[in-house]
Design a protein around this motif. Sequence first.
Motif, short mmCIF file in Angstrom:
data_model
loop_
_atom_site.label_atom_id
_atom_site.label_comp_id
_atom_site.label_asym_id
_atom_site.label_seq_id
_atom_site.Cartn_x
_atom_site.Cartn_y
_atom_site.Cartn_z
N ASP A 110 0.83 -1.21 0.00
CA ASP A 110 0.00 0.00 0.00
C ASP A 110 0.86 1.25 0.00
O ASP A 110 0.62 2.20 -0.76
CB ASP A 110 -0.92 0.01 1.22
N ILE B 271 2.63 1.84 -3.38
CA ILE B 271 1.74 2.39 -4.40
C ILE B 271 1.47 3.86 -4.13
O ILE B 271 1.45 4.69 -5.04
CB ILE B 271 0.44 1.56 -4.47
N THR B 272 1.26 4.21 -2.86
CA THR B 272 1.06 5.61 -2.50
C THR B 272 2.28 6.45 -2.87
O THR B 272 2.15 7.56 -3.42
CB THR B 272 0.76 5.74 -1.00
N ARG C 252 2.48 7.03 -6.67
CA ARG C 252 1.58 8.11 -7.12
C ARG C 252 2.21 9.49 -6.85
O ARG C 252 2.16 10.38 -7.71
CB ARG C 252 0.24 8.00 -6.41
N ARG D 160 -1.87 -6.05 -8.79
CA ARG D 160 -2.41 -4.91 -8.04
C ARG D 160 -1.65 -3.63 -8.35
O ARG D 160 -2.24 -2.55 -8.52
CB ARG D 160 -2.36 -5.21 -6.54
N GLN E 158 -2.85 -2.52 -11.74
CA GLN E 158 -4.22 -2.02 -11.72
C GLN E 158 -4.31 -0.65 -11.08
O GLN E 158 -4.96 0.27 -11.60
CB GLN E 158 -5.13 -3.01 -11.00
N GLU E 159 -3.67 -0.49 -9.92
CA GLU E 159 -3.81 0.76 -9.17
C GLU E 159 -3.02 1.91 -9.76
O GLU E 159 -3.34 3.08 -9.52
CB GLU E 159 -3.44 0.52 -7.71
N LEU E 160 -1.99 1.60 -10.54
CA LEU E 160 -1.17 2.66 -11.14
C LEU E 160 -1.45 2.83 -12.63
O LEU E 160 -0.78 3.62 -13.29
CB LEU E 160 0.32 2.38 -10.90
#
Length: 297
Positions: free
Chosen positions: A172, A175-176, A179, A202, A205-207
Amino acid sequence: MGKLLRQPTAPRARLRELLAGPQPVTAPGAYDALSARLVEEAGFDVVYMTGFGTTASLIGRPDVGLLSAAEMIDNARRIVAAVDVPVIADADTGYGNAINVVRTVQAYEQAGVAGIHLEDQVMPKKCGHMSGKAVVPAEEMVGKLHAAVAARRDPDLVIIARTDAAAVEGLDAAITRARAYAEAGADMLFVEAPTSEDDIARVAQELKGVAPLVFNWAEGGRTPPIPLERIGDLGFALVLYPIGTLLAATAAIRSLLATIRADGTPAAALPGLPSFGEFTDFIGLPEVLDLEQRWGS
């Protein structure tokens, strides 16, 4: 290919063109000029200068932050001079604070690389697939990336932001951080060492849509060795194969030395090796002889 007399090229623009294509760009690792030429000869469009391999080849030691910026940049310069394809280089942590990053970026740019990646580890850093890593505060890395973007003179120089936070703070947090690094101006994002295919998916997908993504297919590392087709389906733009050439060279040299040790000569190994003539042709002797004919006394 790596000729003494080369026509001017635009490797940075070429790298950006490749990265904008529909399929992931594959970049095997090179640790010196010869391995870089072999990568180019094999038909790859991009060479990756591996920090792990550079450290192993220059000083015979592990990738734990032992090389200086000058040593890394000097190796990058030799690799760039040997090939015509774009070179992406490991720039570690930038070798200090944001001010150091300014000088690092400009020095790599002067060396001719098409892209670099900067990571958020504490210096001295470690290979991304080793244990015991530590990361700087995200705000510090954001400042270093702002400095890197401002420092480049050629806007086509690709700046890749790498985070090693997954192993330290969890996925988590990684990924934060990624960003935030994109918001700071990074051209590509590199989340190092996810440890499962679910984690890889993941990240993708999230990025997705934040910035193009890098996948580090570290041979024998902590990230699962998933097929290139799957990597492309997930949307990664660049795939690095950092140390396969280094491991292959190590195995081949060990085999040759074992033959010499057992037999007293390398004769039994020679059928599996390039001939002297083949090798000198590959490294450019015909060109040198031609130049001697044209300009020699």
